[in-house]
Structure formats: structure tokens, C-alpha cells
Design an enzyme around this catalytic site. Sequence first.
Site, short mmCIF file in Angstrom:
data_model
loop_
_atom_site.label_atom_id
_atom_site.label_comp_id
_atom_site.label_asym_id
_atom_site.label_seq_id
_atom_site.Cartn_x
_atom_site.Cartn_y
_atom_site.Cartn_z
CG ASP A 1 37.18 37.48 60.87
OD1 ASP A 1 37.99 38.06 61.60
OD2 ASP A 1 36.19 38.05 60.36
CE LYS B 1 44.22 37.42 60.16
NZ LYS B 1 42.85 37.11 59.69
N GLY C 1 40.56 41.26 64.91
CA GLY C 1 40.06 40.57 66.10
C GLY C 1 40.51 39.13 66.00
CG HIS C 2 44.02 38.18 65.23
ND1 HIS C 2 45.31 38.30 64.81
CD2 HIS C 2 43.27 38.75 64.25
CE1 HIS C 2 45.34 38.90 63.63
NE2 HIS C 2 44.11 39.20 63.28
CD GLN D 1 43.20 44.21 59.05
OE1 GLN D 1 44.34 44.58 58.95
NE2 GLN D 1 42.58 44.21 60.21
#
Length: 428
Positions: free
Chosen positions: A13, A16, A42-43, A226
Site C-alpha cells: 500500500d 504502487k 488493491g491499487h 504486495q
Amino acid sequence: MPAIIVLGAQWGDEGKGKATDLLTTTETIDYCVRTSGGHNAGHTIVVEGEKFATHLLPSSILTEGTTSVIANGVVVSPEALFREVDALEARGVPASERLVVSANAHVIASYHSTIDKVTERFLGKNKIGTTGRGIGPAYADKINRLGIRVADLFDEKILLAKVEAALDVRNHLLAKVYNRRAVEPESVVEELLSYVDRLRPMVIDASLLLNRALDEQRTVLFEGAQATMLDVDHGTYPFVTSSNAVAGGVCTGAGVGPTRIDRVIGVIKAYTTRVGSGPFPTELLDADGERLWRVGGEVGVSTGRDRRCGWYDAVVARYASRVNGLTDLFLTKLDVLSSWEQVPVCVAYEIDGVRHDEMPMTQTEFHHATPVYEHLDGWSEDISGCRSFADLPKNAQAYVLALEEMSGTRIWGVGVGPGREQTLVVHD
Ligand code: GDP
Ligand code: IMO
Ligand code: MG
């Protein structure tokens, strides 16, 4: 600059999605590739105030002219894939036209997430705090040679045989250890086959595609998921994900040799966050931690869980620089630190009375690490409107340069807000 890796330098987080979006929209990126993990990611991308979140898809899915690639190292839930594609298409993004999927990527079926969740429940207070998306069990099947690959979906007989073989073992576990109902192979096959027609036109040999693209001097961006400290080999094992999130994992996850990589960008927050269980030396359980959480909006994009917050850890940054061979850092969320009089930064650890400037060798030592802080002068100005490094208050500039010095890698850019345009270039 034909091959660039963007990856997480902390516990995920870091931003990215923003870094990937920035590169795909400011440079010509022909291919953007996910090489590990699955829909546990989750981006977030914020375009002209509109917010998008990607999970299994590369963040480039929003960009016209870039082909988004899901490579062999990813674990693909067809259900999650098409849920994400449909949600984007409902918002006017032609996602399926821009997407290709490796025939060799492994498949997450519904039994993988069932096993993920029951395993966590069984572990009780020792749980990892997974996303419950079936990531670990799918990678376990891959390593146990009981996995289902995307190509297997196109031959019903082979698919049934493989699902039966996988469930032969898993059903014993579900029924005898976890006291759950066994899963019928036929129902799994039926569900997976329901995605075949939509999937077929997307399936390719990703390694061949990407190597040919690099031969033709096309630009390929690998979007990490990740992060370094969640890597199964180099992270805080066992409190990690089940794949290799470091730069080396990109090569195996894409079928591209390490000699082809030109640049490795580590994305890092100006402080630290972590979701799930596991050691976190600079974690703050006080009002400062609460303030970082509130000002930073530190709630998970995939699971909605609160992120644990703490100060910047330069030991982690140096470690990430080393294990990834970073060429650059992209420092995000500097704006969140505005209005602290002083900002502590962890420069080393103290473990049983001994100073450690590098990551300790063992997990037990890391569990006992307490941070050695240096206090840097803060700034009170709102910096979210700054558009060049020179616009930043002097103390904010000094903070960035001090982090650069401590972290061992040059800081290429700095984020001062979630928007694409809220970025400053330090070294071009
Ligand atoms: P990822 O998983 O590494 O892509 O990061 P996430 O999207 O899970 O979390 C990063 C969060 O920080 C998102 O809400 C982003 O919109 C936000 N973000 C990224 N860069 C910045 C920045 O420079 N400043 C602020 N305030 N928010 C940022
Ligand atoms: P992005 O790409 C933050 C964490 C989970 C858990 C551990 C194992 O958005 O940075 P898993 O479901 O992978 O088996 O969970 O890893 N985790 C993440 N934390 N960001 C992520 O992705 C994460 N993906 C997994 O919280 O601690
Ligand atoms: Mg995220």
C-alpha cells in the site's frame, strides 16, 4: 528505457498504483504486467478527482494504448477477474480489449478461498491476517503440483482430472481437520467452465509476448503487488504473502531474464503502514499513530481493514534497496506529515542492548527490535499544491534528502497527494 519494475519497498500500500499510473501516462508504456499475487492487491489511481481501484488487473487498464498483461506468476480467480472487468466496463473503461492473460497462470477456485478462511480461523491468535482470497492455498497447490492452470480450462477432461486430484487431498483436510463439507469436483469444473468463452480470446504466451516486445525496443513496465517485507523469502515470514514480491520474482513471474531489466523503482511511504499480523518495529499505538491513520486515510482498498501506522523505517528502506537492487525510490504521502513539529525516523534498531544498522538475521531478533530514532524538523505548510521540489518548505526538502541519504537509493519522485499531478520530480 525498455524494462522497468515498480514494486513495494515496505509492507504494501505504498502507492504502487499511483506510480504505475504516472509512468503509463507520462511515458509511452506498451505493456504493463502483473507478475505475482492475485486479487489480494488493491491499487488506487486517482484521475482528475475520480478514484479507481485495481486488484487483479494492472493499473494500466485505465490507459489507452497500453496492453495490460497478467503473467504466469499471478494466481487468477476467473470470478474476481470478470467482476473487476465488468465493474470497469460499467464505468466506460474497455478493460477486456486491453487485457491478456498467460496460459500458464494458476487458477484460484472457490475452494482455495474456503481453505484460506478456515485455516485462518483454525490458527486463532496465530493467524496471518490474510485477505481470505485463496492466495496461499492456490500457491500451495502450485508448489505441490496440484494446481490448475488457465490452459487447463480449455480441456474439460483434463480439468476434471486435475480438480479431482487437487480435491482428493483438500477434501480430506476440509472434512477431517476442519469439519467442513467436502467440495464436489463437478461443481468446481462447472463454475470454471462458465468463464471459458470470455477468457479464451485473452489467453496468450506472456513470456513470448514480452520478450518479443523487448527485442523490438518496446517499453514494458512490471507493476509489483504486495511488497518486499511481505515477500515469502525476504519478508517477515510467516507473516507474509505466498509469492515473491521482490524484483527477482518479476523475472520468474514473467518469464523474462534479469539481464533485460533496466530500472527498479521501489515505492515507499514517507511513514510506514502494515495490514494483518506480524512484527512492525516503528508501529505507533498512540495519538501520533491515530493521526497518521486519519490524515493518511489508512484503510485497506481490498479488505477495508484499518492499516497499522508508524514512522519511516530507514532499516527497511536499506534492506529493500539491497534485496531488490533498487535504482530509484518513489516517496509517497509526504503531504500527510505536514504539521508535526518534529518527525522521528528510525535509523537503526536496538536488540537486547545491541545496535543493529541492518535488518537482523533472524525473525526472533526482528520481533525484539526497538527503533533508534533521529528527530527531523517538521513543517506546517500544506504541501499538496506544490509542483516542484523547490516549492517545498525547506524542512520538507531536508526530510526528503535525509531519507535519501539514509535509505541508500536516490529518490526520483515525491507524492504530495493522491492525484496523478500531485507529484514532484527530485532527480529526473
Ligand atoms: P498500492 O497498493 O501500493 O497501490 O497503494 P494503495 O492504493 O493500497 O494505498 C495508497 C493510498 O495512498 C491510496 O489511497 C492512494 O490514493 C494514496 N496516495 C498515493 N500517493 C499519495 C500521496 O502522495 N499523498 C497522499 N495523500 N495519498 C497518496
Ligand atoms: P498491495 O498490492 C498490503 C497482506 C495481508 C496479510 C498477508 C498475507 O495493495 O500493496 P494474503 O491474502 O496475501 O495471503 O495475505 O499479506 N497483504 C497485503 N498488505 N497490501 C497488499 O497488496 C497486500 N496483499 C497481501 O494483509 O497480512
Ligand atoms: Mg494496496
